[in-house]
Design a protein around this motif. Structure first.
Motif, short mmCIF file in Angstrom:
data_model
loop_
_atom_site.label_atom_id
_atom_site.label_comp_id
_atom_site.label_asym_id
_atom_site.label_seq_id
_atom_site.Cartn_x
_atom_site.Cartn_y
_atom_site.Cartn_z
N LEU A 24 0.83 -1.20 0.00
CA LEU A 24 0.00 0.00 0.00
C LEU A 24 0.87 1.26 0.00
N ASP A 25 1.97 1.23 0.75
CA ASP A 25 2.85 2.39 0.80
C ASP A 25 3.50 2.66 -0.56
N VAL A 26 3.86 1.60 -1.29
CA VAL A 26 4.43 1.78 -2.62
C VAL A 26 3.41 2.44 -3.54
N ALA A 27 2.15 2.02 -3.42
CA ALA A 27 1.10 2.65 -4.22
C ALA A 27 0.98 4.12 -3.87
N LYS A 28 1.05 4.45 -2.58
CA LYS A 28 0.98 5.85 -2.17
C LYS A 28 2.19 6.63 -2.68
N ALA A 29 3.37 6.00 -2.60
CA ALA A 29 4.58 6.69 -3.06
C ALA A 29 4.51 6.98 -4.55
N GLU A 30 4.01 6.02 -5.32
CA GLU A 30 3.91 6.23 -6.77
C GLU A 30 2.94 7.35 -7.10
N SER A 31 1.89 7.50 -6.32
CA SER A 31 0.90 8.54 -6.60
C SER A 31 1.24 9.86 -5.91
N GLY A 32 2.42 9.93 -5.24
CA GLY A 32 2.85 11.17 -4.60
C GLY A 32 2.11 11.50 -3.33
N GLN A 33 1.54 10.50 -2.65
CA GLN A 33 0.74 10.77 -1.46
C GLN A 33 1.56 10.70 -0.17
N ILE A 34 2.82 10.26 -0.25
CA ILE A 34 3.64 10.17 0.95
C ILE A 34 4.43 11.46 1.10
N GLU A 35 4.34 12.09 2.25
CA GLU A 35 5.08 13.31 2.55
C GLU A 35 5.88 13.09 3.82
N ALA A 36 7.02 13.76 3.89
CA ALA A 36 7.85 13.68 5.10
C ALA A 36 7.28 14.62 6.16
N HIS A 37 7.05 14.08 7.36
CA HIS A 37 6.57 14.89 8.48
C HIS A 37 7.70 14.92 9.52
N ARG A 38 8.49 15.94 9.43
CA ARG A 38 9.72 16.01 10.22
C ARG A 38 9.41 16.45 11.65
N GLU A 39 10.13 15.84 12.57
CA GLU A 39 10.00 16.17 13.98
C GLU A 39 11.31 15.81 14.66
N GLY B 262 -2.64 7.86 15.01
CA GLY B 262 -2.13 7.76 13.65
C GLY B 262 -2.68 8.88 12.78
N LEU B 263 -1.85 9.80 12.41
CA LEU B 263 -2.30 10.99 11.66
C LEU B 263 -2.04 10.79 10.17
N ASP B 264 -3.01 11.18 9.35
CA ASP B 264 -2.76 11.13 7.91
C ASP B 264 -2.04 12.41 7.48
N ALA B 265 -1.71 12.48 6.19
CA ALA B 265 -0.91 13.59 5.69
C ALA B 265 -1.63 14.93 5.88
N ALA B 266 -2.94 14.95 5.64
CA ALA B 266 -3.68 16.21 5.76
C ALA B 266 -3.69 16.70 7.21
N GLN B 267 -3.89 15.77 8.16
CA GLN B 267 -3.91 16.16 9.57
C GLN B 267 -2.55 16.70 10.01
N ARG B 268 -1.48 16.02 9.57
CA ARG B 268 -0.14 16.47 9.94
C ARG B 268 0.15 17.85 9.36
N ARG B 269 -0.33 18.08 8.15
CA ARG B 269 -0.08 19.37 7.51
C ARG B 269 -0.78 20.49 8.27
N VAL B 270 -2.02 20.25 8.67
CA VAL B 270 -2.78 21.29 9.39
C VAL B 270 -2.18 21.53 10.78
N LEU B 271 -1.93 20.45 11.52
CA LEU B 271 -1.41 20.62 12.87
C LEU B 271 0.01 21.16 12.85
N GLY B 272 0.83 20.67 11.91
CA GLY B 272 2.24 21.08 11.87
C GLY B 272 2.45 22.50 11.43
N ALA B 273 1.40 23.18 10.96
CA ALA B 273 1.56 24.57 10.53
C ALA B 273 1.82 25.49 11.72
N LEU C 154 8.11 28.22 15.39
CA LEU C 154 6.94 28.29 14.52
C LEU C 154 6.10 29.53 14.78
N VAL C 155 5.92 29.88 16.05
CA VAL C 155 4.98 30.96 16.37
C VAL C 155 5.67 32.29 16.66
#
Length: 592
Positions: A291-306, A551-562, A587-588
């Motif tokens: 499943l992760d390979v499928a996400k990587a091919e479609s560009g859905q995996i993003e790095a969430h650095r911490e 377990g946070l998805d990419a959209a949740q991490r993007r919103v919270l990590g802002a 950040l703030v």
């Protein structure tokens, strides 16, 4: 050479006769300087035009001809006079005088100087590239030669001008004949081109029709390929989802059987259920990889650095894979990495890369060891993680292809171990997402070494810092105690809240210096509390560290990590918590 020492000739301009003399002597000096015939005529004409203006003055003027070598070898014509030329009251009017303007057009450079009691003009004509350099000896020879010139009269000057005109006319006539010949050749060429164009028009039109048809076919083929790729991705995602459902049931049932509260099992039964659970977890990992390979091919995996402790990632790797490597012939060695401080990276993606590399090494090593180590390349500011095994190795002709999806090196061991052929391609994709590269070296029969190189991106240095007030928001009393211990020595006062309502009440009663916020709390949840803080002008710049196991998805991490730093509860340590607090402050509020 000093331009002052390169003077060749000095002329006094006091009347019409001096105009003819200046023209004659100027051409002779230009010839001595090595100028070509056309440039000799230009120099003579410029002197004639300039002298004609100066001859009208009440007081005699002076014209000098000199050789200079800076900025480039050139013949310098200088004119100096006392009094005003008619109609001149400044530099601009002086430059517009007919004779001076004509002389400037015939020279390479022209500098005009206006004074209340007179003025001066400096003209230069560059010497040709092959002319002799204007040395002191050459200037002396030319000066001596110029003294032997015999002045002519007006008739001689007129005859010389006529000869110049005749030569110019002859040159123009020759050029005109050349142009006529060129025009004739061009017309003939045009006729040939028109004939060729007429011949090729039909072929070009047919070719264009073919190209249009080919583009239509290519567009259709591209559409089919895109649809096939999307179908493949959907297939992987759907199959992975369908496979995970029964696998989760198998794992859940095996955990129930192993639960201390369930009916007791014999030792053999417990051993077999352990095998079922371990195999199920391994199969689930493979499905997740697909499943992760499928996400990587479609560009859905993003790095969430911490902030991430490399030692923690290695400990988790050791704990996860040591049961898989439990064979007498193969030893798994995960060395403790150098303590470089918290890294600013995605611990989940980094862990997946290392698990893939180590699992690959264990799979194709029959005896010896699989060793995972890390070092810091300080000059290159690079983190190098090396996974080396003593396995069967990879032949040279297959080393590039092992990074292709579903490709497996042919061999007996490969056929026995099985696999999807997705491990290395997936690991390379994840390395690229983290800004790094994956390199492979192997020798058949001696083993394989895979090196992961990542930029050494360290989290903010953990400096001794104290917070006057910290608010901990978590409904788990045990984890609140863990956070208290992690903040030991860094907080003067720690207050607590167990739900969203209590958190908002505490925030509005006293503004804290730092908030440690769990997401899964009684309503309103942590995400809603964070959103409310950012809307409040008085709380908008309070640093927030979201400490959660959700377990946070990419959209949740993007919103919270802002506006907040993210930290996994499983990776919590005092240094990581302080590094995350530093990141939240940046950040703030910007860097301290």
């Amino acid at each position: 050479m000093n331009p002052g020492r390169g003077e060749l000739l000095r002329l006094r301009i006091a009347g019409e006769h001096d105009v003819f003399l200046a023209r004659q002597r100027g051409r002779e000096v230009a010839a001595l300087a090595g100028l070509e015939n056309q440039d000799q005529v230009r120099v003579a004409t410029a002197l004639s035009e300039l002298s004609r203006e100066l001859a009208a003055l009440a007081r005699p003027a002076t014209i000098t001809l000199s050789l200079i070598d800076a900025p480039a070898p050139a013949l310098l014509i200088g004119a100096h006079w006392t009094g005003r030329l008619p109609g001149t009251t400044g530099r601009d009017e002086l430059a517009a005088v007919e004779g001076i303007a004509a002389a400037s057009r015939l020279a390479d450079t022209c500098a005009v100087t206006w004074r209340d009691d007179g003025g001066s003009v400096a003209l230069t004509k560059k010497l040709p590239a092959g002319a002799e350099a204007p040395t002191e000896a050459r200037v002396a020879r030319m000066r001596e030669a110029s003294r032997r010139f015999r002045p002519g009269n007006a008739l001689d000057a007129l005859r010389s001008q006529n000869q110049d005109l005749l030569q110019t006319l002859e040159s123009l006539r020759a050029r005109q004949e050349d142009l006529l010949r060129a025009n004739a050749e061009l017309e003939e060429t045009n006729r040939g081109v028109l004939a060729l164009h007429a011949e090729l028009s039909d072929e070009l039109e047919q070719t264009n029709r073919g190209v249009v048809a080919l583009y239509a076919e290519l567009d259709e083929a591209s559409t089919r390929l895109r649809e096939a790729s999307e179908s493949k991705t959907r297939f992987w995602a759907n199959v992975s989802h369908e496979l995970r459902t029964p696998l989760n049931s198998v794992l859940g049932l095996s955990r129930l059987l192993l639960d201390p509260g369930s009916d007791p099992l014999t030792a053999e039964q417990r051993y077999q259920v352990d095998l079922i659970r371990d195999s199920g977890e391994m199969l689930l990992a493979l499905v997740n990889e697909l499943l992760d390979v499928a996400k990587a091919e479609s560009g859905q995996i993003e790095a969430h650095r911490e902030p991430t402790e490399l030692r923690t990632v290695f400990d988790q790797l050791r704990a996860a894979l040591r049961p898989v490597a439990a064979t007498p012939a193969v030893e798994l060695v995960v060395e403790d990495p150098e303590d470089v401080g918290p890294l600013w990276t995605d611990p989940v993606l980094l862990g997946r890369i290392l698990r893939n590399l180590v699992s690959n090494g264990l799979k194709f090593t029959e005896q010896g060891e699989v060793r995972c180590s890390a070092r810091v390349d300080r000059p290159g500011e690079t983190l190098e993680v090396v996974v080396a095994d003593t396995g069967i190795g990879i032949p040279v002709e297959h080393q590039r292809r092992v990074f292709e999806e579903f490709y497996q090196v042919p061999g007996q061991l490969q056929s026995r171990t099985g696999g999807t052929g997705l491990g290395l391609p997936y690991a390379r994709r994840l390395a690229g997402i983290l800004g790094g590269i994956l390199e492979l070296g192997s020798e058949p029969g001696r083993g394989t070494t895979v090196t992961l190189r990542l930029p050494l991106d360290l989290a903010a240095e953990v400096r001794p810092v104290r917070f006057a007030s910290v608010l901990v928001v978590d409904d788990d009393p045990a984890f609140r105690a863990v956070l208290h211990r992690a903040l030991d020595g860094s907080a003067d006062r720690i207050s607590e809240a167990v739900d969203g309502v209590g958190a908002l009440r505490a925030l509005h009663s006293e503004r804290p210096d730092l908030v440690l916020l769990d997401l899964n709390i009684p309503p309103p949840d942590g995400a809603a509390v964070l959103a409310e803080m950012r809307r409040d002008p008085g709380l908008g710049d309070v640093p927030v560290v979201v400490v959660t196991s959700a377990g946070l998805d990419a959209a949740q991490r993007r919103v919270l990590g802002a506006t907040a730093a993210l930290l996994d509860k499983a990776n919590l340590s005092g240094d990581l918590l302080l590094a995350a607090a530093e990141a939240a402050t940046r950040l703030v509020r910007g860097p301290r």
